[in-house]
Scaffold this motif. Structure first.
Motif, PDB file in Angstrom:
ATOM      1  N   VAL A  15      22.319  -1.848   2.711  1.00 45.72           N
ATOM      2  CA  VAL A  15      21.345  -1.498   1.660  1.00 45.72           C
ATOM      3  C   VAL A  15      21.002  -2.741   0.849  1.00 45.72           C
ATOM      4  O   VAL A  15      19.815  -2.994   0.550  1.00 45.72           O
ATOM      5  CB  VAL A  15      21.903  -0.379   0.764  1.00 45.72           C
ATOM      6  N   LYS A  16      21.982  -3.494   0.446  1.00 46.22           N
ATOM      7  CA  LYS A  16      21.737  -4.696  -0.354  1.00 46.22           C
ATOM      8  C   LYS A  16      20.866  -5.686   0.404  1.00 46.22           C
ATOM      9  O   LYS A  16      20.067  -6.406  -0.203  1.00 46.22           O
ATOM     10  CB  LYS A  16      23.054  -5.354  -0.727  1.00 46.22           C
ATOM     11  N   GLU A  17      20.987  -5.741   1.721  1.00 44.06           N
ATOM     12  CA  GLU A  17      20.242  -6.712   2.512  1.00 44.06           C
ATOM     13  C   GLU A  17      18.810  -6.282   2.802  1.00 44.06           C
ATOM     14  O   GLU A  17      17.902  -7.117   2.805  1.00 44.06           O
ATOM     15  CB  GLU A  17      20.980  -6.943   3.832  1.00 44.06           C
ATOM     16  N   TYR A  18      18.582  -4.960   3.006  1.00 44.26           N
ATOM     17  CA  TYR A  18      17.289  -4.513   3.492  1.00 44.26           C
ATOM     18  C   TYR A  18      16.461  -3.663   2.497  1.00 44.26           C
ATOM     19  O   TYR A  18      15.243  -3.632   2.627  1.00 44.26           O
ATOM     20  CB  TYR A  18      17.492  -3.690   4.773  1.00 44.26           C
ATOM     21  N   SER A  19      17.072  -2.969   1.589  1.00 46.40           N
ATOM     22  CA  SER A  19      16.349  -1.954   0.797  1.00 46.40           C
ATOM     23  C   SER A  19      15.475  -2.599  -0.266  1.00 46.40           C
ATOM     24  O   SER A  19      15.883  -3.572  -0.934  1.00 46.40           O
ATOM     25  CB  SER A  19      17.342  -0.993   0.146  1.00 46.40           C
ATOM     26  N   ASP A  20      14.273  -2.045  -0.444  1.00 50.17           N
ATOM     27  CA  ASP A  20      13.325  -2.466  -1.489  1.00 50.17           C
ATOM     28  C   ASP A  20      13.354  -1.534  -2.717  1.00 50.17           C
ATOM     29  O   ASP A  20      12.588  -1.756  -3.661  1.00 50.17           O
ATOM     30  CB  ASP A  20      11.895  -2.478  -0.929  1.00 50.17           C
ATOM     31  N   GLU A  21      14.198  -0.525  -2.712  1.00 47.81           N
ATOM     32  CA  GLU A  21      14.258   0.404  -3.844  1.00 47.81           C
ATOM     33  C   GLU A  21      14.859  -0.294  -5.045  1.00 47.81           C
ATOM     34  O   GLU A  21      15.929  -0.940  -4.922  1.00 47.81           O
ATOM     35  CB  GLU A  21      15.099   1.625  -3.478  1.00 47.81           C
ATOM     36  N   PRO A  22      14.218  -0.214  -6.219  1.00 50.20           N
ATOM     37  CA  PRO A  22      14.769  -0.858  -7.418  1.00 50.20           C
ATOM     38  C   PRO A  22      16.155  -0.299  -7.749  1.00 50.20           C
ATOM     39  O   PRO A  22      16.375   0.909  -7.799  1.00 50.20           O
ATOM     40  CB  PRO A  22      13.758  -0.511  -8.518  1.00 50.20           C
ATOM     41  N   GLY A  23      17.134  -1.180  -7.956  1.00 53.71           N
ATOM     42  CA  GLY A  23      18.502  -0.791  -8.314  1.00 53.71           C
ATOM     43  C   GLY A  23      19.335  -0.299  -7.167  1.00 53.71           C
ATOM     44  O   GLY A  23      20.474   0.140  -7.380  1.00 53.71           O
ATOM     45  N   ALA A  24      18.810  -0.335  -5.927  1.00 48.18           N
ATOM     46  CA  ALA A  24      19.563   0.182  -4.785  1.00 48.18           C
ATOM     47  C   ALA A  24      20.801  -0.662  -4.509  1.00 48.18           C
ATOM     48  O   ALA A  24      21.830  -0.127  -4.075  1.00 48.18           O
ATOM     49  CB  ALA A  24      18.675   0.234  -3.555  1.00 48.18           C
ATOM     50  N   GLY A  80       0.804  -1.204   0.000  1.00 46.38           N
ATOM     51  CA  GLY A  80       0.000   0.000   0.000  1.00 46.38           C
ATOM     52  C   GLY A  80       0.841   1.260   0.000  1.00 46.38           C
ATOM     53  O   GLY A  80       0.285   2.365  -0.192  1.00 46.38           O
ATOM     54  N   SER A  81       2.150   1.176   0.215  1.00 51.19           N
ATOM     55  CA  SER A  81       2.984   2.369   0.157  1.00 51.19           C
ATOM     56  C   SER A  81       3.167   2.789  -1.304  1.00 51.19           C
ATOM     57  O   SER A  81       2.937   2.007  -2.231  1.00 51.19           O
ATOM     58  CB  SER A  81       4.341   2.119   0.817  1.00 51.19           C
ATOM     59  N   ARG A  82       3.567   4.017  -1.492  1.00 56.90           N
ATOM     60  CA  ARG A  82       3.671   4.559  -2.852  1.00 56.90           C
ATOM     61  C   ARG A  82       4.753   3.824  -3.633  1.00 56.90           C
ATOM     62  O   ARG A  82       5.870   3.641  -3.154  1.00 56.90           O
ATOM     63  CB  ARG A  82       3.995   6.057  -2.799  1.00 56.90           C
ATOM     64  N   ARG A  83       4.351   3.397  -4.845  1.00 60.24           N
ATOM     65  CA  ARG A  83       5.222   2.719  -5.813  1.00 60.24           C
ATOM     66  C   ARG A  83       5.737   1.372  -5.312  1.00 60.24           C
ATOM     67  O   ARG A  83       6.757   0.867  -5.786  1.00 60.24           O
ATOM     68  CB  ARG A  83       6.406   3.598  -6.202  1.00 60.24           C
ATOM     69  N   ALA A  84       5.034   0.807  -4.346  1.00 59.87           N
ATOM     70  CA  ALA A  84       5.438  -0.521  -3.861  1.00 59.87           C
ATOM     71  C   ALA A  84       5.124  -1.551  -4.932  1.00 59.87           C
ATOM     72  O   ALA A  84       3.998  -1.587  -5.450  1.00 59.87           O
ATOM     73  CB  ALA A  84       4.720  -0.860  -2.568  1.00 59.87           C
ATOM     74  N   PRO A  85       6.062  -2.422  -5.311  1.00 60.39           N
ATOM     75  CA  PRO A  85       5.796  -3.468  -6.318  1.00 60.39           C
ATOM     76  C   PRO A  85       4.824  -4.510  -5.758  1.00 60.39           C
ATOM     77  O   PRO A  85       4.650  -4.637  -4.538  1.00 60.39           O
ATOM     78  CB  PRO A  85       7.177  -4.060  -6.588  1.00 60.39           C
ATOM     79  N   THR A 136       5.081  -7.493  -5.388  1.00 63.95           N
ATOM     80  CA  THR A 136       5.730  -8.555  -4.586  1.00 63.95           C
ATOM     81  C   THR A 136       5.821  -8.198  -3.108  1.00 63.95           C
ATOM     82  O   THR A 136       6.110  -9.077  -2.283  1.00 63.95           O
ATOM     83  CB  THR A 136       7.142  -8.815  -5.137  1.00 63.95           C
ATOM     84  N   ILE A 137       5.604  -6.940  -2.756  1.00 70.42           N
ATOM     85  CA  ILE A 137       5.678  -6.527  -1.364  1.00 70.42           C
ATOM     86  C   ILE A 137       4.372  -6.912  -0.686  1.00 70.42           C
ATOM     87  O   ILE A 137       3.309  -6.411  -1.012  1.00 70.42           O
ATOM     88  CB  ILE A 137       5.909  -5.008  -1.240  1.00 70.42           C
ATOM     89  N   GLU A 138       4.448  -7.798   0.306  1.00 71.74           N
ATOM     90  CA  GLU A 138       3.276  -8.286   1.005  1.00 71.74           C
ATOM     91  C   GLU A 138       3.283  -7.914   2.494  1.00 71.74           C
ATOM     92  O   GLU A 138       2.292  -8.124   3.193  1.00 71.74           O
ATOM     93  CB  GLU A 138       3.192  -9.813   0.896  1.00 71.74           C
ATOM     94  N   ARG A 139       4.383  -7.350   3.003  1.00 74.10           N
ATOM     95  CA  ARG A 139       4.502  -7.045   4.421  1.00 74.10           C
ATOM     96  C   ARG A 139       3.581  -5.890   4.815  1.00 74.10           C
ATOM     97  O   ARG A 139       3.261  -5.024   3.977  1.00 74.10           O
ATOM     98  CB  ARG A 139       5.955  -6.759   4.801  1.00 74.10           C
ATOM     99  N   THR A 140       3.217  -5.856   6.069  1.00 71.71           N
ATOM    100  CA  THR A 140       2.382  -4.781   6.591  1.00 71.71           C
ATOM    101  C   THR A 140       3.264  -3.586   6.958  1.00 71.71           C
ATOM    102  O   THR A 140       4.508  -3.665   6.943  1.00 71.71           O
ATOM    103  CB  THR A 140       1.615  -5.239   7.818  1.00 71.71           C
ATOM    104  N   LYS A 141       2.611  -2.517   7.336  1.00 69.36           N
ATOM    105  CA  LYS A 141       3.346  -1.319   7.704  1.00 69.36           C
ATOM    106  C   LYS A 141       4.151  -1.569   8.976  1.00 69.36           C
ATOM    107  O   LYS A 141       5.298  -1.112   9.112  1.00 69.36           O
ATOM    108  CB  LYS A 141       2.364  -0.166   7.910  1.00 69.36           C
ATOM    109  N   GLU A 142       3.595  -2.299   9.936  1.00 73.68           N
ATOM    110  CA  GLU A 142       4.301  -2.593  11.175  1.00 73.68           C
ATOM    111  C   GLU A 142       5.514  -3.474  10.910  1.00 73.68           C
ATOM    112  O   GLU A 142       6.602  -3.279  11.509  1.00 73.68           O
ATOM    113  CB  GLU A 142       3.366  -3.284  12.162  1.00 73.68           C
TER     114      GLU A 142
END
Length: 232
Positions: A175-184, A138-143, A145-151
């Motif tokens: 960043v490589k381990e945690y970030s969901d930003e494309p190309g991060a 539900g966050s902006r531009r979330a792909p 594949t993202i199924e996690r909740t806000k919490e």
């Protein structure tokens, strides 16, 4: 020839006298007849009395000829008679003519106020940063594949923040381990240099709270939860 006798001559004179009397009687009868018919012997010369309107046909004929000539020379095209019937504008007097002839004075241009000297525009403040972004459904531009909740996203971002604060030099690995930003993962979360106001207000405010080389607390934006490392 034999000469007439006195007796014959007297007889001839009597005959002439008789003829004269007859002629006189005839003339008297003609005079009486003329009086009866209302005319005198002096007017009985064989001519009719003169007509006082004898000139009328000649005048009409002359007028028709004149009209024909005027029509032949085009006098009835744009006829001046129409001009005569039209009212004539009164001639302007000398004063009015002088007023109309004199040009109107040109309006005096209003001087514009001098422009204030433009102050030199101050250069926009530049910033540099790296970041990691944890998104949620539900966050902006979330792909998709993202199924996690806000919490769940907030808890994940908190773990990443603790590791980054413990060792900022390992920020690219975190960043490589945690970030969901494309190309991060390829860029190590590096945003490069950007002017103030280029990022969303929440991100800009969190960036300005830290110094160069420091790691921020969690910064929430419509895109999710951020952890920021200021580089400039």
């Amino acid at each position: 020839m034999s000469k007439k006798t006195e007796k014959d001559r007297a007889r001839d004179d009597e005959d002439l006298d008789d003829e004269d009397e007859v002629n006189d009687e005839g003339e008297d009868e003609e005079a009486k007849a003329a009086a009866v018919h209302g005319r005198d012997d002096d007017d009985d010369d064989g001519t009719e009395p003169e007509d006082p309107y004898w000139w009328t046909p000649h005048a009409v004929l002359s007028a028709l000829v004149l009209i024909g000539l005027l029509g032949f020379f085009g006098m009835f095209n744009k006829t001046p008679l129409a001009r005569l019937a039209a009212p004539v504008a009164p001639e302007p007097d000398d004063h009015a003519h002088a007023v109309a002839a004199s040009p109107a004075p040109a309006p005096t241009p209003t001087p514009r106020p001098p422009r204030p000297a433009q102050s030199a525009q101050a250069p926009r403040e530049m910033f540099g940063a790296k970041h990691l972004l944890v998104m949620y459904k539900g966050s902006r531009r979330a792909p998709p594949t993202i199924e996690r909740t806000k919490e769940e996203a907030q808890a994940r971002a908190t773990d990443a923040m603790k590791k980054a604060k413990a060792d900022p030099s390992k920020f690219a690995d975190i960043v490589k381990e945690y970030s969901d930003e494309p190309g991060a993962d390829r860029r190590g979360g590096d945003l490069g240099k950007f002017p103030k106001g280029a990022m969303v207000p929440e991100f800009q405010a969190g960036l300005e709270k830290i110094k160069v080389g420091e790691v921020s607390d969690l910064v929430e934006t419509p895109f999710g939860f951020h952890v920021i490392l200021r580089t400039q």
